[in-house]
Design an enzyme around this catalytic site. Sequence first.
Site, PDB file in Angstrom:
ATOM      1  N   TYR A 164       0.830  -1.259   0.041  1.00  0.00           N
ATOM      2  CA  TYR A 164      -0.183  -0.119  -0.127  1.00  0.00           C
ATOM      3  C   TYR A 164       0.830   1.095   0.117  1.00  0.00           C
ATOM      4  CZ  TYR A 164      -4.321  -2.416   0.082  1.00  0.00           C
ATOM      5  OH  TYR A 164      -5.405  -2.953  -0.397  1.00  0.00           O
TER       6      TYR A 164
ATOM      7  N   GLU B   9      -8.833  -6.984   4.175  1.00  0.00           N
ATOM      8  CA  GLU B   9      -7.993  -8.131   3.638  1.00  0.00           C
ATOM      9  C   GLU B   9      -7.521  -9.047   4.535  1.00  0.00           C
ATOM     10  OE1 GLU B   9      -5.621  -5.687   0.805  1.00  0.00           O
ATOM     11  OE2 GLU B   9      -7.417  -5.192  -0.350  1.00  0.00           O
TER      12      GLU B   9
ATOM     13  N   VAL C 292     -18.779 -17.504 -21.994  1.00  0.00           N
ATOM     14  CA  VAL C 292     -18.183 -18.213 -20.878  1.00  0.00           C
ATOM     15  C   VAL C 292     -18.632 -17.736 -19.491  1.00  0.00           C
ATOM     16  CG1 VAL C 292     -16.291 -16.646 -20.804  1.00  0.00           C
ATOM     17  CG2 VAL C 292     -15.890 -19.192 -20.234  1.00  0.00           C
TER      18      VAL C 292
ATOM     19  N   THR D  28     -19.883 -19.914 -16.410  1.00  0.00           N
ATOM     20  CA  THR D  28     -19.248 -20.637 -15.548  1.00  0.00           C
ATOM     21  C   THR D  28     -19.832 -20.356 -14.024  1.00  0.00           C
ATOM     22  OG1 THR D  28     -17.352 -19.265 -15.085  1.00  0.00           O
ATOM     23  CG2 THR D  28     -17.004 -20.989 -16.444  1.00  0.00           C
TER      24      THR D  28
HETATM   25  C1  FAD Z   1     -14.042 -12.774 -11.324  1.00  0.00           C
HETATM   26  C2  FAD Z   1     -13.625 -13.403 -12.854  1.00  0.00           C
HETATM   27  C3  FAD Z   1     -13.894 -14.475 -13.110  1.00  0.00           C
HETATM   28  C4  FAD Z   1     -13.706 -15.153 -14.383  1.00  0.00           C
HETATM   29  N1  FAD Z   1     -13.913 -16.396 -14.453  1.00  0.00           N
HETATM   30  C5  FAD Z   1     -13.640 -16.639 -15.703  1.00  0.00           C
HETATM   31  C6  FAD Z   1     -13.982 -17.904 -16.244  1.00  0.00           C
HETATM   32  O1  FAD Z   1     -14.684 -18.670 -15.585  1.00  0.00           O
HETATM   33  N2  FAD Z   1     -13.878 -18.621 -17.646  1.00  0.00           N
HETATM   34  C7  FAD Z   1     -12.987 -17.877 -18.482  1.00  0.00           C
HETATM   35  O2  FAD Z   1     -12.549 -17.977 -19.499  1.00  0.00           O
HETATM   36  N3  FAD Z   1     -12.719 -16.551 -18.128  1.00  0.00           N
HETATM   37  C8  FAD Z   1     -12.750 -16.030 -16.762  1.00  0.00           C
HETATM   38  N4  FAD Z   1     -12.482 -14.903 -16.309  1.00  0.00           N
HETATM   39  C9  FAD Z   1     -11.539 -13.744 -17.265  1.00  0.00           C
HETATM   40  C10 FAD Z   1     -10.200 -14.607 -17.168  1.00  0.00           C
HETATM   41  O3  FAD Z   1      -9.444 -13.927 -15.651  1.00  0.00           O
HETATM   42  C11 FAD Z   1      -9.129 -13.855 -17.864  1.00  0.00           C
HETATM   43  O4  FAD Z   1      -9.261 -12.396 -18.185  1.00  0.00           O
HETATM   44  C12 FAD Z   1      -9.187 -14.500 -19.422  1.00  0.00           C
HETATM   45  O5  FAD Z   1      -8.983 -15.551 -19.534  1.00  0.00           O
HETATM   46  C13 FAD Z   1      -8.283 -13.841 -20.484  1.00  0.00           C
HETATM   47  O6  FAD Z   1      -7.130 -13.932 -20.098  1.00  0.00           O
HETATM   48  P1  FAD Z   1      -5.780 -14.106 -21.227  1.00  0.00           P
HETATM   49  O7  FAD Z   1      -4.396 -13.924 -20.004  1.00  0.00           O
HETATM   50  O8  FAD Z   1      -6.014 -15.357 -21.668  1.00  0.00           O
HETATM   51  O9  FAD Z   1      -5.763 -12.682 -21.813  1.00  0.00           O
HETATM   52  P2  FAD Z   1      -4.717 -11.356 -21.752  1.00  0.00           P
HETATM   53  O10 FAD Z   1      -3.642 -11.673 -21.863  1.00  0.00           O
HETATM   54  O11 FAD Z   1      -5.245 -10.947 -20.281  1.00  0.00           O
HETATM   55  O12 FAD Z   1      -5.761 -10.666 -22.554  1.00  0.00           O
HETATM   56  C14 FAD Z   1      -7.092 -10.076 -22.622  1.00  0.00           C
HETATM   57  C15 FAD Z   1      -7.332  -9.486 -23.593  1.00  0.00           C
HETATM   58  O13 FAD Z   1      -6.738  -8.402 -24.129  1.00  0.00           O
HETATM   59  C16 FAD Z   1      -6.471  -8.581 -25.490  1.00  0.00           C
HETATM   60  N5  FAD Z   1      -4.925  -7.920 -25.319  1.00  0.00           N
HETATM   61  C17 FAD Z   1      -3.947  -8.208 -25.064  1.00  0.00           C
HETATM   62  N6  FAD Z   1      -2.699  -7.789 -25.411  1.00  0.00           N
HETATM   63  C18 FAD Z   1      -3.376  -6.673 -25.801  1.00  0.00           C
HETATM   64  C19 FAD Z   1      -2.683  -5.276 -25.972  1.00  0.00           C
HETATM   65  N7  FAD Z   1      -1.496  -4.951 -25.998  1.00  0.00           N
HETATM   66  N8  FAD Z   1      -3.692  -4.289 -26.578  1.00  0.00           N
HETATM   67  C20 FAD Z   1      -4.828  -4.434 -26.803  1.00  0.00           C
HETATM   68  N9  FAD Z   1      -5.689  -5.669 -26.134  1.00  0.00           N
HETATM   69  C21 FAD Z   1      -4.733  -6.704 -25.742  1.00  0.00           C
HETATM   70  C22 FAD Z   1      -6.303 -10.181 -25.871  1.00  0.00           C
HETATM   71  O14 FAD Z   1      -6.397 -10.169 -27.181  1.00  0.00           O
HETATM   72  C23 FAD Z   1      -7.429 -10.479 -25.128  1.00  0.00           C
HETATM   73  O15 FAD Z   1      -8.765 -10.466 -25.666  1.00  0.00           O
HETATM   74  C24 FAD Z   1     -12.669 -14.332 -15.029  1.00  0.00           C
HETATM   75  C25 FAD Z   1     -12.329 -12.868 -14.729  1.00  0.00           C
HETATM   76  C26 FAD Z   1     -12.908 -12.503 -13.689  1.00  0.00           C
HETATM   77  C27 FAD Z   1     -12.204 -11.260 -13.166  1.00  0.00           C
HETATM   78  C1  HEM Z   2      -6.691   2.041  -1.592  1.00  0.00           C
HETATM   79  C2  HEM Z   2      -5.714   1.819  -2.471  1.00  0.00           C
HETATM   80  C3  HEM Z   2      -6.402   0.952  -3.696  1.00  0.00           C
HETATM   81  C4  HEM Z   2      -7.539   1.158  -4.505  1.00  0.00           C
HETATM   82  C5  HEM Z   2      -8.500   1.994  -4.131  1.00  0.00           C
HETATM   83  C6  HEM Z   2      -7.607  -0.191  -5.583  1.00  0.00           C
HETATM   84  C7  HEM Z   2      -8.638  -0.587  -6.165  1.00  0.00           C
HETATM   85  C8  HEM Z   2      -8.618  -1.329  -7.090  1.00  0.00           C
HETATM   86  C9  HEM Z   2      -9.659  -1.625  -8.154  1.00  0.00           C
HETATM   87  C10 HEM Z   2     -10.944  -0.793  -8.124  1.00  0.00           C
HETATM   88  C11 HEM Z   2      -9.445  -2.868  -8.617  1.00  0.00           C
HETATM   89  C12 HEM Z   2     -10.063  -3.614  -9.954  1.00  0.00           C
HETATM   90  C13 HEM Z   2     -11.302  -4.571  -9.149  1.00  0.00           C
HETATM   91  C14 HEM Z   2     -12.126  -5.308 -10.060  1.00  0.00           C
HETATM   92  O1  HEM Z   2     -13.306  -4.624 -10.303  1.00  0.00           O
HETATM   93  O2  HEM Z   2     -11.779  -6.241 -10.560  1.00  0.00           O
HETATM   94  C15 HEM Z   2      -8.089  -3.310  -8.285  1.00  0.00           C
HETATM   95  C16 HEM Z   2      -7.597  -4.523  -8.679  1.00  0.00           C
HETATM   96  C17 HEM Z   2      -6.137  -4.785  -8.474  1.00  0.00           C
HETATM   97  N1  HEM Z   2      -5.450  -4.224  -7.678  1.00  0.00           N
HETATM   98 FE1  HEM Z   2      -5.949  -2.595  -6.381  1.00  0.00          FE
HETATM   99  N2  HEM Z   2      -6.340  -0.786  -5.234  1.00  0.00           N
HETATM  100  C18 HEM Z   2      -5.726  -0.410  -4.251  1.00  0.00           C
HETATM  101  C19 HEM Z   2      -4.388  -0.804  -3.834  1.00  0.00           C
HETATM  102  C20 HEM Z   2      -3.524  -1.912  -4.563  1.00  0.00           C
HETATM  103  C21 HEM Z   2      -2.386  -2.366  -4.276  1.00  0.00           C
HETATM  104  C22 HEM Z   2      -1.507  -1.545  -2.923  1.00  0.00           C
HETATM  105  C23 HEM Z   2      -2.105  -3.354  -5.001  1.00  0.00           C
HETATM  106  C24 HEM Z   2      -0.645  -3.666  -5.046  1.00  0.00           C
HETATM  107  C25 HEM Z   2       0.362  -3.337  -5.354  1.00  0.00           C
HETATM  108  C26 HEM Z   2      -2.922  -3.566  -5.870  1.00  0.00           C
HETATM  109  C27 HEM Z   2      -3.034  -4.358  -7.037  1.00  0.00           C
HETATM  110  C28 HEM Z   2      -4.282  -4.780  -7.711  1.00  0.00           C
HETATM  111  C29 HEM Z   2      -3.974  -5.682  -8.739  1.00  0.00           C
HETATM  112  C30 HEM Z   2      -2.769  -6.500  -9.217  1.00  0.00           C
HETATM  113  C31 HEM Z   2      -5.554  -5.721  -9.176  1.00  0.00           C
HETATM  114  C32 HEM Z   2      -5.852  -6.682 -10.504  1.00  0.00           C
HETATM  115  C33 HEM Z   2      -5.560  -5.813 -11.573  1.00  0.00           C
HETATM  116  C34 HEM Z   2      -5.902  -6.410 -12.968  1.00  0.00           C
HETATM  117  O3  HEM Z   2      -6.545  -7.316 -12.977  1.00  0.00           O
HETATM  118  O4  HEM Z   2      -5.566  -5.873 -13.909  1.00  0.00           O
HETATM  119  N3  HEM Z   2      -4.051  -2.412  -5.664  1.00  0.00           N
HETATM  120  N4  HEM Z   2      -7.798  -2.494  -7.278  1.00  0.00           N
END
Ligand code: FAD
Ligand code: HEM
Length: 404
Positions: free
Chosen positions: A95, A137, A276, A279
């Site tokens: 943080y 947390e 998807v 799930t």
């Molecule tokens: C709570 C939650 C539950 C989930 N449950 C499921 C589930 O049950 N099943 C499931 O399949 N997924 C699920 N997902 C989604 C999953 O977490 C991933 O986001 C998904 O599998 C895509 O990940 P990836 O690494 O393959 O793609 P990533 O590498 O993360 O890319 C995501 C998208 O961005 C695009 N992209 C990549 N690089 C760039 C770039 N440079 N510029 C622009 N676009 C770009 C890719 O083409 C792709 O379409 C869930 C997500 C959450 C948050």
């Molecule tokens: C008060 C401080 C913070 C706030 C308000 C905040 C807020 C958020 C929010 C809004 C999301 C997206 C959640 C969702 O809808 O899925 C998120 C995800 C995330 N946060 Fe934080 N966050 C904080 C601190 C931190 C810290 C300290 C870290 C670690 C260095 C962190 C790492 C991440 C990561 C890795 C994700 C998921 C990112 C992704 O999937 O791209 N956050 N946070």
Amino acid sequence: MLNKKTVEIIKSTVPVLEEHGEAITTRFYETMFQNHPELLNIFNHANQKQGKQQRALAGTVYAAAKYIDSLEAIMPVVTQIAHKHRSLGIKPEHYPIVGKYLLFAIKDVLKDAATDDIIEAWGEAYNVIADAFISLEAEMYDQAEKQTGGWDGFRSFIVSKKVIESEVITSFYLRPKDNGPIASFEPGQYISVKLEIAGEEFTHIRQYSLSDVSHKDYYRISVKREDGLETPDGKVSNFLHQEMAEGDTINISAPAGDFILDTRKQSPVVLLSGGVGLTPMVSMLKTAAALQPERAVTFIHAAANGKVHALKNEVKALSEQTKFKSFVFYDSPTEEDRLANAFDVEGYVTEEWLEQNTDIAQAEFFFCGPVPFMKAINRSLKNLGVADERIHYEFFGPKGELEG
Ligand SMILES: Cc1cc2nc3c(=O)[nH]c(=O)nc-3n(C[C@H](O)[C@H](O)[C@H](O)COP(=O)(O)OP(=O)(O)OC[C@H]3O[C@@H](n4cnc5c(N)ncnc54)[C@H](O)[C@@H]3O)c2cc1C
Ligand code: HEM
């Protein structure tokens, strides 16, 4: 507690920060990753490139700042994020790093407009917001570890079975490598998967909803392969489909998330999914069928056609044994789908259809799917007068806007 003057400064400067929100958060991430490249092991690089995470974090800091003297008002939002943070392994020591570079970015973008008083006030406000996350947390880490079969951080599992469910979705059955018990979960919850890919500098973490029921000796996730068309292919989903084989090891977090079906309630339930997004709904459906066979459950699934329709037979078999209602929508059915009577409705789920076929007055609605699908469902439910308390949804990425 923040003093009155600090609260006034925060509230009066929120609009300025919001106006420069994107510039500030872009600068914030740039400098934070330059100085702490190890954090690239936790953040999703594709979300970063698309600006999704920037908007989510900025939006939350400003929303929290508006309620700085009554943070309880935004606790549901904080809880949802804290679940995700816990599954990612975000710790208290992270943080101050975020705080330092956020303040630096505010100063850097606003220049002289960000006086010492303003920076100091935001420093204090950030600490209050961070403390709210850290304490929540801490409880979640404690609970994740101490529950029966629970654990802290990531635990090694073996892919015991890999099942192709459709042209784009494959299920992975995961059993703990140590053969110990595994934590139970609520239907709708997810786990985080952490991958180390040979030759890659950083680890990659993604969330996957648990698609089967709790209290088995395995977890199941069902993953869609994300093909990039003009963008790179999805990193983790493609690795799982192409490289991860039965017998391989995968590291996962304990189950997390607050998008859950409360099986203590008796109200009718409508589960709506697109692609998807089914799930968590399948987990909810199977759980309700097992624990609450008398509950009125309607399962509505929308897919392009039979080729990409996953877990079809599993839902069908259940619908033959129980009394829940199932409706399948295909927007581009194939000839084969037509011949096999594989779907109930051709096209999209519309407001009129929902009005006629679901219990609009009483049901709890759960939905998940592509963002346009979620927006359309949300709009329909709102138009039909469904109260916010009865609307529940999950984004398969950083939480975004459903309005508009
Ligand atoms: C709570 C939650 C539950 C989930 N449950 C499921 C589930 O049950 N099943 C499931 O399949 N997924 C699920 N997902 C989604 C999953 O977490 C991933 O986001 C998904 O599998 C895509 O990940 P990836 O690494 O393959 O793609 P990533 O590498 O993360 O890319 C995501 C998208 O961005 C695009 N992209 C990549 N690089 C760039 C770039 N440079 N510029 C622009 N676009 C770009 C890719 O083409 C792709 O379409 C869930 C997500 C959450 C948050
Ligand atoms: C008060 C401080 C913070 C706030 C308000 C905040 C807020 C958020 C929010 C809004 C999301 C997206 C959640 C969702 O809808 O899925 C998120 C995800 C995330 N946060 Fe934080 N966050 C904080 C601190 C931190 C810290 C300290 C870290 C670690 C260095 C962190 C790492 C991440 C990561 C890795 C994700 C998921 C990112 C992704 O999937 O791209 N956050 N946070």
